[in-house]
Design a protein around this motif. Structure first.
Motif, PDB file in Angstrom:
ATOM      1  N   VAL A 126       0.847  -1.193   0.000  1.00 27.71           N
ATOM      2  CA  VAL A 126       0.000   0.000   0.000  1.00 27.71           C
ATOM      3  C   VAL A 126       0.883   1.244   0.000  1.00 27.71           C
ATOM      4  O   VAL A 126       2.006   1.223   0.511  1.00 27.71           O
ATOM      5  CB  VAL A 126      -0.939   0.025   1.220  1.00 27.71           C
ATOM      6  N   PRO A 127       0.417   2.333  -0.603  1.00 26.01           N
ATOM      7  CA  PRO A 127       1.187   3.579  -0.543  1.00 26.01           C
ATOM      8  C   PRO A 127       1.213   4.115   0.883  1.00 26.01           C
ATOM      9  O   PRO A 127       0.373   3.765   1.709  1.00 26.01           O
ATOM     10  CB  PRO A 127       0.416   4.518  -1.473  1.00 26.01           C
ATOM     11  N   ARG A 128       2.178   4.956   1.158  1.00 22.01           N
ATOM     12  CA  ARG A 128       2.272   5.526   2.502  1.00 22.01           C
ATOM     13  C   ARG A 128       1.042   6.362   2.799  1.00 22.01           C
ATOM     14  O   ARG A 128       0.559   7.100   1.964  1.00 22.01           O
ATOM     15  CB  ARG A 128       3.548   6.353   2.632  1.00 22.01           C
ATOM     16  N   GLY A 129       0.528   6.196   4.001  1.00 22.21           N
ATOM     17  CA  GLY A 129      -0.694   6.865   4.398  1.00 22.21           C
ATOM     18  C   GLY A 129      -1.933   6.016   4.204  1.00 22.21           C
ATOM     19  O   GLY A 129      -3.003   6.366   4.698  1.00 22.21           O
ATOM     20  N   ALA A 130      -1.808   4.891   3.504  1.00 21.34           N
ATOM     21  CA  ALA A 130      -2.949   4.014   3.250  1.00 21.34           C
ATOM     22  C   ALA A 130      -2.959   2.859   4.247  1.00 21.34           C
ATOM     23  O   ALA A 130      -1.947   2.511   4.843  1.00 21.34           O
ATOM     24  CB  ALA A 130      -2.909   3.478   1.824  1.00 21.34           C
ATOM     25  N   VAL A 131      -4.129   2.258   4.393  1.00 20.01           N
ATOM     26  CA  VAL A 131      -4.315   1.159   5.333  1.00 20.01           C
ATOM     27  C   VAL A 131      -4.246  -0.171   4.603  1.00 20.01           C
ATOM     28  O   VAL A 131      -4.747  -0.312   3.485  1.00 20.01           O
ATOM     29  CB  VAL A 131      -5.677   1.301   6.059  1.00 20.01           C
ATOM     30  N   GLY A 132      -3.624  -1.158   5.224  1.00 18.50           N
ATOM     31  CA  GLY A 132      -3.530  -2.491   4.645  1.00 18.50           C
ATOM     32  C   GLY A 132      -3.397  -3.540   5.731  1.00 18.50           C
ATOM     33  O   GLY A 132      -3.435  -3.233   6.923  1.00 18.50           O
ATOM     34  N   GLU A 133      -3.236  -4.793   5.298  1.00 27.79           N
ATOM     35  CA  GLU A 133      -3.073  -5.898   6.245  1.00 27.79           C
ATOM     36  C   GLU A 133      -1.593  -6.185   6.455  1.00 27.79           C
ATOM     37  O   GLU A 133      -0.788  -6.099   5.521  1.00 27.79           O
ATOM     38  CB  GLU A 133      -3.773  -7.156   5.720  1.00 27.79           C
ATOM     39  N   LEU A 134      -1.237  -6.513   7.686  1.00 25.58           N
ATOM     40  CA  LEU A 134       0.148  -6.853   8.009  1.00 25.58           C
ATOM     41  C   LEU A 134       0.446  -8.298   7.606  1.00 25.58           C
ATOM     42  O   LEU A 134      -0.295  -9.218   7.968  1.00 25.58           O
ATOM     43  CB  LEU A 134       0.408  -6.678   9.506  1.00 25.58           C
ATOM     44  N   TYR A 135       1.527  -8.469   6.840  1.00 25.96           N
ATOM     45  CA  TYR A 135       2.043  -9.789   6.478  1.00 25.96           C
ATOM     46  C   TYR A 135       3.443  -9.923   7.069  1.00 25.96           C
ATOM     47  O   TYR A 135       4.236  -8.979   7.002  1.00 25.96           O
ATOM     48  CB  TYR A 135       2.132  -9.949   4.961  1.00 25.96           C
ATOM     49  N   VAL A 136       3.738 -11.095   7.620  1.00 28.22           N
ATOM     50  CA  VAL A 136       5.021 -11.325   8.279  1.00 28.22           C
ATOM     51  C   VAL A 136       5.753 -12.463   7.580  1.00 28.22           C
ATOM     52  O   VAL A 136       5.160 -13.500   7.269  1.00 28.22           O
ATOM     53  CB  VAL A 136       4.824 -11.658   9.769  1.00 28.22           C
ATOM     54  N   GLY A 137       7.041 -12.265   7.326  1.00 25.48           N
ATOM     55  CA  GLY A 137       7.865 -13.304   6.721  1.00 25.48           C
ATOM     56  C   GLY A 137       9.218 -13.364   7.400  1.00 25.48           C
ATOM     57  O   GLY A 137       9.483 -12.655   8.363  1.00 25.48           O
ATOM     58  N   GLY A 138      10.094 -14.235   6.878  1.00 28.28           N
ATOM     59  CA  GLY A 138      11.445 -14.329   7.407  1.00 28.28           C
ATOM     60  C   GLY A 138      11.716 -15.642   8.109  1.00 28.28           C
ATOM     61  O   GLY A 138      10.824 -16.473   8.324  1.00 28.28           O
ATOM     62  N   ALA A 139      12.982 -15.814   8.498  1.00 28.76           N
ATOM     63  CA  ALA A 139      13.416 -17.079   9.108  1.00 28.76           C
ATOM     64  C   ALA A 139      12.747 -17.339  10.446  1.00 28.76           C
ATOM     65  O   ALA A 139      12.629 -18.488  10.882  1.00 28.76           O
ATOM     66  CB  ALA A 139      14.940 -17.053   9.278  1.00 28.76           C
ATOM     67  N   GLY A 140      12.296 -16.277  11.141  1.00 30.62           N
ATOM     68  CA  GLY A 140      11.673 -16.451  12.446  1.00 30.62           C
ATOM     69  C   GLY A 140      10.220 -16.856  12.401  1.00 30.62           C
ATOM     70  O   GLY A 140       9.590 -17.021  13.450  1.00 30.62           O
ATOM     71  N   LEU A 141       9.664 -17.013  11.197  1.00 28.06           N
ATOM     72  CA  LEU A 141       8.254 -17.371  11.040  1.00 28.06           C
ATOM     73  C   LEU A 141       8.089 -18.884  11.032  1.00 28.06           C
ATOM     74  O   LEU A 141       8.888 -19.604  10.448  1.00 28.06           O
ATOM     75  CB  LEU A 141       7.708 -16.782   9.736  1.00 28.06           C
ATOM     76  N   ALA A 142       7.027 -19.376  11.671  1.00 26.59           N
ATOM     77  CA  ALA A 142       6.717 -20.801  11.630  1.00 26.59           C
ATOM     78  C   ALA A 142       6.425 -21.248  10.203  1.00 26.59           C
ATOM     79  O   ALA A 142       6.165 -20.429   9.318  1.00 26.59           O
ATOM     80  CB  ALA A 142       5.508 -21.094  12.527  1.00 26.59           C
ATOM     81  N   ARG A 143       6.454 -22.529   9.961  1.00 28.44           N
ATOM     82  CA  ARG A 143       6.211 -23.063   8.612  1.00 28.44           C
ATOM     83  C   ARG A 143       4.739 -23.382   8.376  1.00 28.44           C
ATOM     84  O   ARG A 143       4.349 -23.654   7.241  1.00 28.44           O
ATOM     85  CB  ARG A 143       7.045 -24.323   8.414  1.00 28.44           C
ATOM     86  N   GLY A 144       3.950 -23.404   9.427  1.00 25.45           N
ATOM     87  CA  GLY A 144       2.535 -23.735   9.292  1.00 25.45           C
ATOM     88  C   GLY A 144       2.009 -24.273  10.595  1.00 25.45           C
ATOM     89  O   GLY A 144       2.698 -24.239  11.623  1.00 25.45           O
ATOM     90  N   TYR A 145       0.770 -24.785  10.559  1.00 21.54           N
ATOM     91  CA  TYR A 145       0.138 -25.359  11.738  1.00 21.54           C
ATOM     92  C   TYR A 145       0.211 -26.878  11.663  1.00 21.54           C
ATOM     93  O   TYR A 145      -0.193 -27.481  10.667  1.00 21.54           O
ATOM     94  CB  TYR A 145      -1.324 -24.916  11.823  1.00 21.54           C
ATOM     95  N   LEU A 146       0.693 -27.497  12.712  1.00 21.78           N
ATOM     96  CA  LEU A 146       0.889 -28.939  12.728  1.00 21.78           C
ATOM     97  C   LEU A 146      -0.428 -29.674  12.530  1.00 21.78           C
ATOM     98  O   LEU A 146      -1.395 -29.458  13.259  1.00 21.78           O
ATOM     99  CB  LEU A 146       1.522 -29.363  14.059  1.00 21.78           C
ATOM    100  N   GLY A 147      -0.494 -30.519  11.485  1.00 19.32           N
ATOM    101  CA  GLY A 147      -1.667 -31.332  11.239  1.00 19.32           C
ATOM    102  C   GLY A 147      -2.859 -30.571  10.691  1.00 19.32           C
ATOM    103  O   GLY A 147      -3.965 -31.120  10.643  1.00 19.32           O
ATOM    104  N   ARG A 148      -2.664 -29.309  10.272  1.00 22.80           N
ATOM    105  CA  ARG A 148      -3.788 -28.515   9.748  1.00 22.80           C
ATOM    106  C   ARG A 148      -3.379 -27.902   8.415  1.00 22.80           C
ATOM    107  O   ARG A 148      -3.128 -26.698   8.297  1.00 22.80           O
ATOM    108  CB  ARG A 148      -4.190 -27.433  10.754  1.00 22.80           C
TER     109      ARG A 148
END
Length: 298
Positions: A126-148
């Protein structure tokens, strides 16, 4: 932590230096300590750092206490976090001018092993000043939900800027990237409600209430999906009534964002982990409900 006086005594007795707490649990503690300081009673003197997480912080609530602490005031740190990174994502050391009236909930930049993006519905920045959803990435992020696998595929989506197999987590949190690059946390996207055709961010109403001198804490909910209800904890013994609150909000907000009911509480109910217990909030008085008018045409 839900017994303010007992917790206050514990912090003093144990000379606690670092406190990590939700805003809902810290605000009544802070107010009790402020009252102790003004009365000349024992106050918390050992704190060096207070770290906030788990909920949106309204920094404007901190100003009076920081002033009372003076040169001994602890560092105040706002950290946005999610379970999927176990548990923090950003870090922001608040400056004094960021804790006064009208202060925004700036959450800072991502920690070293994480990335933070504010994206629109098509996953474009989104351009600066606009609203959007936060997305998180990187090595510190989990890979998913176990069994789901289904839920993992829905929330952990391909990272268009990452290497093969990299994922971004759709947090469901709403934020705005400011002109200076700072990220202001607004709230959950499921906290946006639609009443009488208007889309309303409840956090914006809560922020408008928080800056009023007579208000210590405030939360706003959409009761039965069609009526805004403000739950308010008055500031000490200051006079606070629904008429005054409504008049003040009418000056600060569009008409469709002004709550139709106000419930005054001695304290906000908390869950065992210190967050707001929404289920424990009382229903507004049914006798003052808005009149429902049936439609007269197709």
């Amino acid at each position: 932590a839900r017994d303010t006086r007992a917790f206050h005594a514990l912090l003093r007795e144990e000379r606690v230096t670092v406190l990590n707490q939700t805003p809902s649990a810290f605000v009544p503690l802070m107010q009790h300590d402020l009252e102790c300081r003004r009365a000349g009673d024992a106050s918390i003197e050992s704190l060096r750092v207070v770290v906030f997480g788990g909920e949106k912080l309204e920094p404007s609530l901190l100003g009076a206490w920081i002033d009372a602490c003076g040169a001994q005031a602890p560092a105040m740190v706002n950290m946005y976090g999610i379970t999927e990174t176990t548990v923090h994502v950003t870090y922001r050391l608040l400056q004094r001018q960021e804790m006064g009236a009208g202060a925004r909930s700036v959450i800072g930049g991502a920690l070293a092993d994480l990335q933070l993006h504010v994206l629109d519905d098509d996953m474009n920045p989104v351009p600066r000043g606009a609203v959007g959803e936060l997305y998180v990435g990187g090595a510190g992020l989990a890979r998913g939900y176990l069994g789901r696998a289904g839920l993992s595929a829905e929330r952990f989506v391909p990272n268009p800027w990452g290497t093969d197999g990299a994922r971004l987590y759709r947090s469901g949190d709403v934020a705005r990237r400011e002109a200076d690059g700072g990220i202001v946390y607004i709230g959950r996207n499921d906290a946006q409600v639609k009443i009488r055709g208007f889309r309303i961010e409840l956090g914006e109403i809560e922020a408008a209430l928080a800056v009023l001198p007579a208000v210590r804490e405030a939360r706003v909910l959409a009761h039965e999906g069609r009526r805004l209800v403000a739950y308010v904890v008055p500031q000490g013994k200051a006079a606070c009534d629904a008429v005054q609150l409504e008049q003040a909000l009418t000056q600060a907000l569009p008409a469709h964002m002004v709550p139709g009911a106000y419930v005054l509480l001695d304290a906000l109910p908390l869950t065992h982990n210190g967050k707001l217990d929404r289920a424990a909030l009382p229903a507004p008085d049914a006798t003052v409900a808005d009149e429902h008018v049936e439609p007269s045409t197709p």
